[in-house]
Design an enzyme around this catalytic site. Structure first.
Site, PDB file in Angstrom:
ATOM      1  N   ARG A  26       0.807  -1.227   0.000  1.00 46.58           N
ATOM      2  CA  ARG A  26       0.000   0.000   0.000  1.00 46.58           C
ATOM      3  C   ARG A  26       0.839   1.277   0.000  1.00 46.58           C
ATOM      4  O   ARG A  26       0.421   2.299   0.539  1.00 46.58           O
ATOM      5  CB  ARG A  26      -0.957   0.023   1.205  1.00 46.58           C
ATOM      6  CG  ARG A  26      -2.021  -1.056   1.183  1.00 46.58           C
ATOM      7  CD  ARG A  26      -3.112  -0.704   0.191  1.00 46.58           C
ATOM      8  NE  ARG A  26      -4.141  -1.738   0.164  1.00 46.58           N
ATOM      9  CZ  ARG A  26      -5.401  -1.540   0.514  1.00 46.58           C
ATOM     10  NH1 ARG A  26      -5.792  -0.357   0.903  1.00 46.58           N
ATOM     11  NH2 ARG A  26      -6.267  -2.518   0.455  1.00 46.58           N
ATOM     12  N   ARG A  30      -2.668   6.967   0.300  1.00 46.17           N
ATOM     13  CA  ARG A  30      -2.913   8.192   1.052  1.00 46.17           C
ATOM     14  C   ARG A  30      -1.765   8.662   1.937  1.00 46.17           C
ATOM     15  O   ARG A  30      -1.811   9.778   2.443  1.00 46.17           O
ATOM     16  CB  ARG A  30      -4.200   8.043   1.863  1.00 46.17           C
ATOM     17  CG  ARG A  30      -5.428   8.252   0.980  1.00 46.17           C
ATOM     18  CD  ARG A  30      -6.701   8.042   1.746  1.00 46.17           C
ATOM     19  NE  ARG A  30      -6.813   6.650   2.159  1.00 46.17           N
ATOM     20  CZ  ARG A  30      -7.779   6.171   2.916  1.00 46.17           C
ATOM     21  NH1 ARG A  30      -8.706   6.977   3.374  1.00 46.17           N
ATOM     22  NH2 ARG A  30      -7.819   4.885   3.222  1.00 46.17           N
ATOM     23  N   ARG A  39      -6.077  12.437  -6.145  1.00 45.70           N
ATOM     24  CA  ARG A  39      -7.313  11.778  -5.722  1.00 45.70           C
ATOM     25  C   ARG A  39      -8.427  12.803  -5.485  1.00 45.70           C
ATOM     26  O   ARG A  39      -9.577  12.578  -5.846  1.00 45.70           O
ATOM     27  CB  ARG A  39      -6.968  10.985  -4.468  1.00 45.70           C
ATOM     28  CG  ARG A  39      -8.013  10.181  -3.842  1.00 45.70           C
ATOM     29  CD  ARG A  39      -8.347   8.908  -4.594  1.00 45.70           C
ATOM     30  NE  ARG A  39      -9.187   8.127  -3.717  1.00 45.70           N
ATOM     31  CZ  ARG A  39     -10.424   8.452  -3.409  1.00 45.70           C
ATOM     32  NH1 ARG A  39     -10.973   9.523  -3.917  1.00 45.70           N
ATOM     33  NH2 ARG A  39     -11.124   7.694  -2.590  1.00 45.70           N
ATOM     34  N   ASP A  76      -7.019  -2.462  -7.747  1.00 50.31           N
ATOM     35  CA  ASP A  76      -7.553  -3.087  -6.541  1.00 50.31           C
ATOM     36  C   ASP A  76      -7.855  -4.549  -6.814  1.00 50.31           C
ATOM     37  O   ASP A  76      -8.054  -4.947  -7.972  1.00 50.31           O
ATOM     38  CB  ASP A  76      -8.819  -2.373  -6.046  1.00 50.31           C
ATOM     39  CG  ASP A  76      -9.053  -2.680  -4.572  1.00 50.31           C
ATOM     40  OD1 ASP A  76      -8.394  -2.060  -3.726  1.00 50.31           O
ATOM     41  OD2 ASP A  76      -9.855  -3.588  -4.269  1.00 50.31           O
ATOM     42  N   TYR A 153     -15.397 -11.416  -0.425  1.00 49.28           N
ATOM     43  CA  TYR A 153     -16.078 -10.155  -0.764  1.00 49.28           C
ATOM     44  C   TYR A 153     -17.314 -10.395  -1.619  1.00 49.28           C
ATOM     45  O   TYR A 153     -18.318  -9.698  -1.497  1.00 49.28           O
ATOM     46  CB  TYR A 153     -15.120  -9.213  -1.505  1.00 49.28           C
ATOM     47  CG  TYR A 153     -14.123  -8.548  -0.582  1.00 49.28           C
ATOM     48  CD1 TYR A 153     -14.516  -7.525   0.282  1.00 49.28           C
ATOM     49  CD2 TYR A 153     -12.800  -8.941  -0.554  1.00 49.28           C
ATOM     50  CE1 TYR A 153     -13.607  -6.911   1.140  1.00 49.28           C
ATOM     51  CE2 TYR A 153     -11.877  -8.335   0.295  1.00 49.28           C
ATOM     52  CZ  TYR A 153     -12.291  -7.329   1.139  1.00 49.28           C
ATOM     53  OH  TYR A 153     -11.404  -6.727   1.984  1.00 49.28           O
TER      54      TYR A 153
HETATM   55  O1  1CP Z   1       0.277   0.518  -3.228  1.00 46.97           O
HETATM   56  C1  1CP Z   1      -0.385  -0.510  -3.396  1.00 46.97           C
HETATM   57  O2  1CP Z   1      -0.367  -1.449  -2.592  1.00 46.97           O
HETATM   58  C2  1CP Z   1      -1.181  -0.674  -4.694  1.00 46.97           C
HETATM   59  C3  1CP Z   1      -2.570  -0.542  -4.667  1.00 46.97           C
HETATM   60  C4  1CP Z   1      -3.539  -1.467  -3.945  1.00 46.97           C
HETATM   61  C5  1CP Z   1      -3.496  -2.845  -3.618  1.00 46.97           C
HETATM   62  C6  1CP Z   1      -2.337  -3.797  -3.804  1.00 46.97           C
HETATM   63  C7  1CP Z   1      -4.818  -1.008  -3.539  1.00 46.97           C
HETATM   64  C8  1CP Z   1      -5.302   0.375  -3.685  1.00 46.97           C
HETATM   65  N1  1CP Z   1      -5.531  -2.069  -3.071  1.00 46.97           N
HETATM   66  C9  1CP Z   1      -4.756  -3.189  -3.070  1.00 46.97           C
HETATM   67  C10 1CP Z   1      -5.132  -4.553  -2.675  1.00 46.97           C
HETATM   68  C11 1CP Z   1      -6.328  -4.770  -1.808  1.00 46.97           C
HETATM   69  N2  1CP Z   1      -7.564  -4.175  -1.857  1.00 46.97           N
HETATM   70  C12 1CP Z   1      -6.393  -5.778  -0.810  1.00 46.97           C
HETATM   71  C13 1CP Z   1      -5.288  -6.753  -0.530  1.00 46.97           C
HETATM   72  C14 1CP Z   1      -4.220  -6.181   0.300  1.00 46.97           C
HETATM   73  C15 1CP Z   1      -4.580  -5.902   1.746  1.00 46.97           C
HETATM   74  O3  1CP Z   1      -4.984  -6.844   2.438  1.00 46.97           O
HETATM   75  O4  1CP Z   1      -4.441  -4.749   2.141  1.00 46.97           O
HETATM   76  C16 1CP Z   1      -7.659  -5.714  -0.221  1.00 46.97           C
HETATM   77  C17 1CP Z   1      -8.207  -6.595   0.894  1.00 46.97           C
HETATM   78  C18 1CP Z   1      -8.403  -4.702  -0.888  1.00 46.97           C
HETATM   79  C19 1CP Z   1      -9.821  -4.334  -0.659  1.00 46.97           C
HETATM   80  C20 1CP Z   1      -9.938  -2.908  -0.318  1.00 46.97           C
HETATM   81  N3  1CP Z   1      -9.747  -1.894  -1.230  1.00 46.97           N
HETATM   82  C21 1CP Z   1     -10.210  -2.333   0.923  1.00 46.97           C
HETATM   83  C22 1CP Z   1     -10.440  -3.086   2.234  1.00 46.97           C
HETATM   84  C23 1CP Z   1     -11.876  -3.287   2.511  1.00 46.97           C
HETATM   85  C24 1CP Z   1     -12.153  -4.072   3.773  1.00 46.97           C
HETATM   86  O5  1CP Z   1     -12.327  -5.272   3.685  1.00 46.97           O
HETATM   87  O6  1CP Z   1     -12.232  -3.450   4.840  1.00 46.97           O
HETATM   88  C25 1CP Z   1     -10.218  -0.935   0.749  1.00 46.97           C
HETATM   89  C26 1CP Z   1     -10.520   0.130   1.769  1.00 46.97           C
HETATM   90  C27 1CP Z   1      -9.897  -0.686  -0.609  1.00 46.97           C
HETATM   91  C28 1CP Z   1      -9.713   0.633  -1.276  1.00 46.97           C
HETATM   92  C29 1CP Z   1      -8.350   0.973  -1.704  1.00 46.97           C
HETATM   93  N4  1CP Z   1      -7.566   0.207  -2.545  1.00 46.97           N
HETATM   94  C30 1CP Z   1      -6.365   0.834  -2.784  1.00 46.97           C
HETATM   95  C31 1CP Z   1      -6.393   2.085  -2.067  1.00 46.97           C
HETATM   96  C32 1CP Z   1      -5.284   3.102  -2.066  1.00 46.97           C
HETATM   97  C33 1CP Z   1      -7.636   2.150  -1.393  1.00 46.97           C
HETATM   98  C34 1CP Z   1      -8.146   3.291  -0.542  1.00 46.97           C
HETATM   99  C35 1CP Z   1      -9.040   4.130  -1.366  1.00 46.97           C
HETATM  100  C36 1CP Z   1      -8.705   5.602  -1.364  1.00 46.97           C
HETATM  101  O7  1CP Z   1      -7.854   6.076  -2.122  1.00 46.97           O
HETATM  102  O8  1CP Z   1      -9.353   6.290  -0.601  1.00 46.97           O
END
Ligand code: 1CP
Length: 346
Positions: A26, A30, A39, A76, A153
């Site tokens: 990640r 942010r 964003r 994502d 999911y």
């Molecule tokens: O920098 C990086 O890692 C690249 C981008 C990336 C990756 C690899 C994002 C962007 N998401 C992911 C993978 C992801 N998405 C996972 C697997 C990794 C982990 O466990 O953290 C999971 C479970 C998600 C699902 C997801 N997407 C959630 C979690 C939901 C929950 O179950 O509570 C959320 C909040 C997101 C949104 C998201 N994806 C990525 C970002 C930067 C964000 C936040 C959105 C924003 O910009 O506000």
């Protein structure tokens, strides 16, 4: 021309490295003011994911700002369910929401197997652009969620503390569950193959919800599908990160992958013993430690590096960096890994 940095790939393959490679799960997000600036100008998260030029830009931001040894493509894990026929919304400051979910055999039958290059073409194009823009500066990591995590999911419809609807499905409809797992697996395979064809140098598979399954169910419903993916991917190194699956480390060590990600609950030495010497380990700094003062961070990073050793190791956190982590502390983490004196332990 800038020197090519392939430390991550060499470490993944078990080759000798001059120093430990480091990146953060990640890292594109942010924690970076540059990310927030882009964003805030957009309608939402999905617009960023679906605009290849912007996804490319935010993928490279942490390479510029933090000087990490890898980029991970901005997208994502939920793009796959969407490509299979289950669209999602990203609700601001709440997370993903699927208006329609999978509940029955008929729902499973109605889903299609995604064609990665066609149905998630925007991320494939973002990989092409990023690869070109990076020009060998650092390797580019592609990724997907694992079948079980995507299944969770698709049944639950959103994030959850327990994922009890998804877990219930495994008990009540095991046959339909396996069929869904298989459809997801084939969709993932098509997608990660397309990522590699577009230039991804390594693929990381995230099983973020591995830890909520009992060991036996993990062995029945998750591992065989991850094994299918690993067996079919021989073009580039593969990382399996199964968060919370401490009970499955021995079995994960038997997969045909090159790197195993560890979360912060997993002891490095015990993990090495269970997983064996044929895999590179990645992890596992507690993301919460990045809220500590920098002397503590430096001390704990060095401790981690000493325990993991110099061979077959990639430094990272034990899960994604939290969005409100002070940027200077993230830099302190990266710099401490990069400055660590290897010669001391030779
Ligand atoms: O920098 C990086 O890692 C690249 C981008 C990336 C990756 C690899 C994002 C962007 N998401 C992911 C993978 C992801 N998405 C996972 C697997 C990794 C982990 O466990 O953290 C999971 C479970 C998600 C699902 C997801 N997407 C959630 C979690 C939901 C929950 O179950 O509570 C959320 C909040 C997101 C949104 C998201 N994806 C990525 C970002 C930067 C964000 C936040 C959105 C924003 O910009 O506000």
């Amino acid at each position: 021309m800038q020197k090519k940095n392939d430390l991550l790939l060499r470490a993944a393959l078990g080759e000798e490295v001059e120093r430990t490679p480091v990146w953060l799960m990640r890292q594109a997000g942010r924690i970076l003011p540059q990310y927030r600036a882009i964003r805030n100008k957009l309608s939402g998260f999905k617009e960023l994911v679906q605009t290849p030029e912007l996804a490319c830009e935010v993928t490279i931001q942490p390479v510029d700002e933090l000087d990490v040894d890898a980029a991970i493509i901005f997208s994502d894990i939920l793009e796959i369910p969407e490509a299979m026929g289950l669209p999602y919304k990203m609700v601001e400051s709440k997370g993903p929401l699927f208006p329609k979910t999978i509940q029955s055999q008929a729902d499973v039958d109605a889903l299609k197997i995604a064609d990665g290059a066609r149905d998630i073409g925007y991320t494939i194009e973002a990989i092409r652009l990023t690869k070109k823009a990076l020009n060998g500066r650092v390797p580019l990591i592609g990724f997907s969620g694992c079948p079980w995590t995507l299944f969770a999911y698709m049944i639950e419809g959103s994030g959850s503390k327990t994922f009890s609807k998804a877990r219930r499905m495994l008990y009540q409809q095991p046959e339909a569950s396996h069929q869904l797992m298989q459809k997801i697996t084939l969709s993932i395979l098509s997608y990660i193959k397309a990522q590699v064809a577009a230039g991804a140098d390594l693929i990381q598979l995230f099983d973020s919800w591995a830890g909520i399954l009992p060991p036996q169910q993990y062995a029945e419903f998750s591992l065989p599908y991850i094994a299918q993916l690993c067996d079919a991917m021989d073009e580039v190194p593969v990382t399996v990160f199964a968060k919370g699956a401490y009970f499955a480390r021995e079995a994960i060590g038997q997969l045909d992958c090159q790197v195993v990600g560890l979360d912060w609950n997993m002891s490095p030495s015990e993990s090495r013993q269970l997983i064996g010497n044929q895999k590179t380990l990645q992890g596992n700094f507690d993301p919460c430690l990045l809220y500590a003062d920098q002397n503590t961070i430096r001390k704990e990073v060095r401790k981690m590096l000493e325990i993991f050793g110099t061979n077959r190791y990639i430094a990272n956190l034990g899960h994604g960096v939290y969005p409100d982590t002070p940027l200077d502390n993230v830099k302190c983490f990266v710099d401490t890994v990069k400055e660590y004196n290897f010669s001391k332990i030779y």
